[in-house]
Structures are given as C-alpha cells and as structure tokens.
Design a protein around this motif. Structure first.
Motif, PDB file in Angstrom:
ATOM      1  N   HIS A   1       4.337  -8.122  20.337  1.00 60.30           N
ATOM      2  CA  HIS A   1       4.461  -9.386  20.916  1.00 60.30           C
ATOM      3  C   HIS A   1       5.249 -10.280  20.011  1.00 60.30           C
ATOM      4  CE1 HIS A   1       3.349 -13.439  22.486  1.00 60.30           C
ATOM      5  NE2 HIS A   1       2.387 -13.549  21.592  1.00 60.30           N
ATOM      6  N   LEU A   2       4.795  -9.253  18.851  1.00 62.22           N
ATOM      7  CA  LEU A   2       5.202  -9.395  17.600  1.00 62.22           C
ATOM      8  C   LEU A   2       7.008  -9.701  17.885  1.00 62.22           C
ATOM      9  CD1 LEU A   2       2.948  -8.908  14.879  1.00 62.22           C
ATOM     10  CD2 LEU A   2       3.337 -10.673  15.481  1.00 62.22           C
ATOM     11  N   ILE A   3       7.264  -8.756  18.194  1.00 66.13           N
ATOM     12  CA  ILE A   3       9.154  -8.194  18.277  1.00 66.13           C
ATOM     13  C   ILE A   3       9.728  -8.838  19.540  1.00 66.13           C
ATOM     14  CG2 ILE A   3      10.408  -6.217  18.194  1.00 66.13           C
ATOM     15  CD1 ILE A   3       8.645  -4.710  16.573  1.00 66.13           C
ATOM     16  N   TRP A   4       8.997  -8.822  20.419  1.00 60.60           N
ATOM     17  CA  TRP A   4       9.620 -10.093  21.705  1.00 60.60           C
ATOM     18  C   TRP A   4       9.027 -10.650  22.336  1.00 60.60           C
ATOM     19  CZ3 TRP A   4       9.201  -3.619  21.881  1.00 60.60           C
ATOM     20  CH2 TRP A   4      10.141  -3.459  20.846  1.00 60.60           C
ATOM     21  N   ASN A   5       7.717 -11.123  21.859  1.00 64.43           N
ATOM     22  CA  ASN A   5       7.152 -12.152  22.567  1.00 64.43           C
ATOM     23  C   ASN A   5       7.203 -12.124  24.362  1.00 64.43           C
ATOM     24  OD1 ASN A   5       6.370 -15.032  22.318  1.00 64.43           O
ATOM     25  ND2 ASN A   5       8.449 -16.106  22.676  1.00 64.43           N
ATOM     26  N   TRP A   6       6.482 -11.040  23.703  1.00 67.39           N
ATOM     27  CA  TRP A   6       6.103 -10.953  25.313  1.00 67.39           C
ATOM     28  C   TRP A   6       5.089 -11.783  26.113  1.00 67.39           C
ATOM     29  CZ3 TRP A   6       4.602  -4.965  24.779  1.00 67.39           C
ATOM     30  CH2 TRP A   6       5.543  -4.027  24.025  1.00 67.39           C
ATOM     31  N   THR A   7       5.090 -13.652  26.129  1.00 72.24           N
ATOM     32  CA  THR A   7       3.569 -13.887  26.878  1.00 72.24           C
ATOM     33  C   THR A   7       3.710 -13.828  28.148  1.00 72.24           C
ATOM     34  OG1 THR A   7       4.470 -15.300  24.275  1.00 72.24           O
ATOM     35  CG2 THR A   7       3.245 -16.413  26.093  1.00 72.24           C
ATOM     36  N   ASP A   8       5.219 -13.171  28.259  1.00 69.91           N
ATOM     37  CA  ASP A   8       5.369 -13.237  29.934  1.00 69.91           C
ATOM     38  C   ASP A   8       4.059 -12.132  30.477  1.00 69.91           C
ATOM     39  OD1 ASP A   8       6.073 -15.572  30.414  1.00 69.91           O
ATOM     40  OD2 ASP A   8       8.033 -14.165  30.206  1.00 69.91           O
ATOM     41  N   PHE A   9       3.564 -11.726  29.850  1.00 77.20           N
ATOM     42  CA  PHE A   9       3.110  -9.544  29.877  1.00 77.20           C
ATOM     43  C   PHE A   9       1.983 -10.053  29.805  1.00 77.20           C
ATOM     44  CE2 PHE A   9       7.825  -8.865  29.033  1.00 77.20           C
ATOM     45  CZ  PHE A   9       7.633  -8.580  29.937  1.00 77.20           C
ATOM     46  N   PHE A  10       1.009 -10.810  29.741  1.00 77.73           N
ATOM     47  CA  PHE A  10      -0.100 -11.093  29.264  1.00 77.73           C
ATOM     48  C   PHE A  10      -1.211 -10.913  30.541  1.00 77.73           C
ATOM     49  CE2 PHE A  10      -0.329 -14.341  26.054  1.00 77.73           C
ATOM     50  CZ  PHE A  10      -0.305 -13.910  24.787  1.00 77.73           C
ATOM     51  N   VAL A  11      -1.207 -10.568  31.768  1.00 75.85           N
ATOM     52  CA  VAL A  11      -2.131 -10.328  32.836  1.00 75.85           C
ATOM     53  C   VAL A  11      -1.186  -8.461  32.544  1.00 75.85           C
ATOM     54  CG1 VAL A  11      -0.033 -10.196  34.803  1.00 75.85           C
ATOM     55  CG2 VAL A  11      -2.481 -10.305  35.080  1.00 75.85           C
ATOM     56  N   TRP A  12      -0.627  -7.843  32.255  1.00 76.01           N
ATOM     57  CA  TRP A  12      -0.267  -6.558  31.886  1.00 76.01           C
ATOM     58  C   TRP A  12      -1.531  -6.005  31.171  1.00 76.01           C
ATOM     59  CZ3 TRP A  12       0.897  -4.779  36.469  1.00 76.01           C
ATOM     60  CH2 TRP A  12       1.693  -4.548  37.314  1.00 76.01           C
ATOM     61  N   PHE A  13      -1.616  -6.739  29.966  1.00 74.77           N
ATOM     62  CA  PHE A  13      -1.666  -5.946  28.867  1.00 74.77           C
ATOM     63  C   PHE A  13      -3.509  -6.610  29.248  1.00 74.77           C
ATOM     64  CE2 PHE A  13      -4.139  -8.201  25.605  1.00 74.77           C
ATOM     65  CZ  PHE A  13      -4.655  -7.089  24.577  1.00 74.77           C
ATOM     66  N   HIS A  14      -4.236  -7.335  29.671  1.00 76.30           N
ATOM     67  CA  HIS A  14      -5.229  -7.283  30.278  1.00 76.30           C
ATOM     68  C   HIS A  14      -5.708  -6.582  30.997  1.00 76.30           C
ATOM     69  CE1 HIS A  14      -5.725 -11.419  28.186  1.00 76.30           C
ATOM     70  NE2 HIS A  14      -6.343 -10.808  28.005  1.00 76.30           N
ATOM     71  N   LEU A  15      -4.863  -5.632  31.751  1.00 76.70           N
ATOM     72  CA  LEU A  15      -5.425  -4.901  32.949  1.00 76.70           C
ATOM     73  C   LEU A  15      -4.991  -3.328  32.895  1.00 76.70           C
ATOM     74  CD1 LEU A  15      -5.098  -3.773  36.387  1.00 76.70           C
ATOM     75  CD2 LEU A  15      -2.600  -3.963  35.837  1.00 76.70           C
ATOM     76  N   LEU A  16      -4.300  -3.464  31.981  1.00 76.26           N
ATOM     77  CA  LEU A  16      -4.015  -2.318  30.831  1.00 76.26           C
ATOM     78  C   LEU A  16      -5.343  -2.098  29.790  1.00 76.26           C
ATOM     79  CD1 LEU A  16      -0.404  -1.908  29.769  1.00 76.26           C
ATOM     80  CD2 LEU A  16      -1.903  -0.469  31.752  1.00 76.26           C
ATOM     81  N   VAL A  17      -5.878  -2.682  29.098  1.00 75.55           N
ATOM     82  CA  VAL A  17      -7.033  -3.051  28.659  1.00 75.55           C
ATOM     83  C   VAL A  17      -7.920  -2.729  29.283  1.00 75.55           C
ATOM     84  CG1 VAL A  17      -8.333  -3.703  26.666  1.00 75.55           C
ATOM     85  CG2 VAL A  17      -5.947  -4.042  26.846  1.00 75.55           C
ATOM     86  N   GLY A  18      -8.202  -3.214  30.691  1.00 79.21           N
ATOM     87  CA  GLY A  18      -9.589  -3.339  31.188  1.00 79.21           C
ATOM     88  C   GLY A  18      -9.248  -1.398  31.258  1.00 79.21           C
ATOM     89  N   ALA A  19      -8.263  -1.246  31.953  1.00 78.49           N
ATOM     90  CA  ALA A  19      -8.150   0.614  32.811  1.00 78.49           C
ATOM     91  C   ALA A  19      -8.089   1.501  31.621  1.00 78.49           C
ATOM     92  CB  ALA A  19      -6.958   0.445  33.225  1.00 78.49           C
ATOM     93  N   ALA A  20      -8.313   1.237  30.477  1.00 76.55           N
ATOM     94  CA  ALA A  20      -8.151   2.064  29.088  1.00 76.55           C
ATOM     95  C   ALA A  20      -9.126   2.142  28.693  1.00 76.55           C
ATOM     96  CB  ALA A  20      -6.991   1.670  27.874  1.00 76.55           C
ATOM     97  N   TYR A  21     -10.719   1.072  28.344  1.00 84.25           N
ATOM     98  CA  TYR A  21     -12.099   0.795  28.168  1.00 84.25           C
ATOM     99  C   TYR A  21     -12.546   1.392  28.610  1.00 84.25           C
ATOM    100  CZ  TYR A  21     -16.093  -0.970  26.183  1.00 84.25           C
ATOM    101  OH  TYR A  21     -16.571  -0.868  25.867  1.00 84.25           O
ATOM    102  N   ALA A  22     -12.182   1.378  30.853  1.00 82.13           N
ATOM    103  CA  ALA A  22     -13.183   1.607  31.943  1.00 82.13           C
ATOM    104  C   ALA A  22     -13.159   3.296  31.501  1.00 82.13           C
ATOM    105  CB  ALA A  22     -12.427   0.977  33.309  1.00 82.13           C
ATOM    106  N   PHE A  23     -11.378   4.091  31.238  1.00 81.50           N
ATOM    107  CA  PHE A  23     -11.650   5.272  31.162  1.00 81.50           C
ATOM    108  C   PHE A  23     -12.504   6.335  30.128  1.00 81.50           C
ATOM    109  CE2 PHE A  23      -9.076   8.583  28.441  1.00 81.50           C
ATOM    110  CZ  PHE A  23      -9.365   9.413  29.648  1.00 81.50           C
TER     111      PHE A  23
END
Length: 170
Positions: free
Chosen positions: A77-99
């Motif tokens: 996000h700091l390098i490429w401004n990944w604002t459009d990818f927040f939904v994927w971020f939350h999905l991956l964080v949720g999956a990693a936490y569930a793991f």
C-alpha cells in the motif's frame, strides 16, 4: 478455510514451520540467538540461547501468517497504493487468522512441550489473554471504526466493572 480444515489434509508442515519461526522471532525480539531450526510435518524444534514464557508460548497467541499478510499489504500500500485491494486484504487476513486459530486448537489436543514446561494453567491463561490482546489491538486497526485507545479504554472500563462486581459478591 473451515472447509479446507475439515475436509482436506491439514497443512501441518506450514503450521509447524510458522510455529517454530515464531519461537525464533520472539527469541530475537528478546535479544537471544537461534542455534538450530528444524520443522517438518511431524514436528519441529528450535534451539535458542534465551527463553522465557513469552518465547515458549508465542506461537499459541501470535498469528504469524496474519501478521505477515498485514506487513505485505502495508508495504504494498505504501509503494503502490493498494486501496482497491482492501477486500482481498481482509479476506487474506481472515483466512490467515482462521488458520492460526484452528490449527493451534488442533495442535493443543496433543501434548506440547511448550505448554508442559510452563504449566498447564499458566499457559492457558497466557494463551487466552494473548489471543484476546491480539483481537483487542487487531480489530480496531483492521476496521478503522474505533481508534485503538478508545477500544483499550472500553476494555479497561469493562474489566474494572467486572472486578468491582466480583468484589461485591465475594
């Protein structure tokens, strides 16, 4: 993740690697050195120069893979401004936490030397409080609905209320 966890073979090598790496990271955090690192699907071991209860119990409350997802996203996000990818971020964080939660619960069904070395009751309290702290800090940071200090203030206020009510009962 629950479908994967319940129906497919569990990725134990990935879990054990993260578990042992968490021991190593917390050892470095406390200025110790790692002498040997071994991880396989059947178990692992880290030989370190320094240990304490946080180093021993960190893999049970510190969700390493969720933290790695967060670090990668923050950097991206700091390098490429990944604002459009927040939904994927939350999905991956949720999956990693569930793991983390599901495989930690799964592995705790077997005898763990980390737990026995610290004592069952003490370990249970540290693991429970560590996971609560991760959620208390993580949820406000991920949702951006409530700032961290407000959340910690609510927690402190409600904990004080519970202690006060328990004191009146006793």
């Amino acid at each position: 993740w629950l479908v994967v966890f319940l129906l497919l073979p569990k990725p134990m090598w990935v879990y054990v690697f993260g578990h042992e790496l968490t021991h190593a990271l917390w050892t470095w955090l406390f200025l110790g050195r790692v002498k040997r690192f071994k991880a396989s699907a059947t178990g692992g071991q880290v030989v370190v120069t320094k240990t304490n209860f946080l180093i021993a119990l960190a893999p049970y409350f510190f969700p390493l893979y969720a933290v790695l997802v967060i670090l990668v996203f923050v950097l991206g996000h700091l390098i490429w401004n990944w604002t459009d990818f927040f939904v994927w971020f939350h999905l991956l964080v949720g999956a990693a936490y569930a793991f983390h939660v599901t495989l930690t619960a799964h592995i705790l069904k077997t005898q763990q030397s980390d737990i026995t070395s610290q004592g069952y009751l003490f370990s249970a309290v540290v693991i429970f409080l560590g996971n609560v702290l991760v959620l208390l800090i993580g949820i406000p940071l991920l949702t951006a609905r409530v700032d961290l200090m407000t959340m910690l203030g609510w927690w402190l206020e409600n904990t004080g209320g519970v202690i006060h009510r328990l004191g009146r009962i006793v």
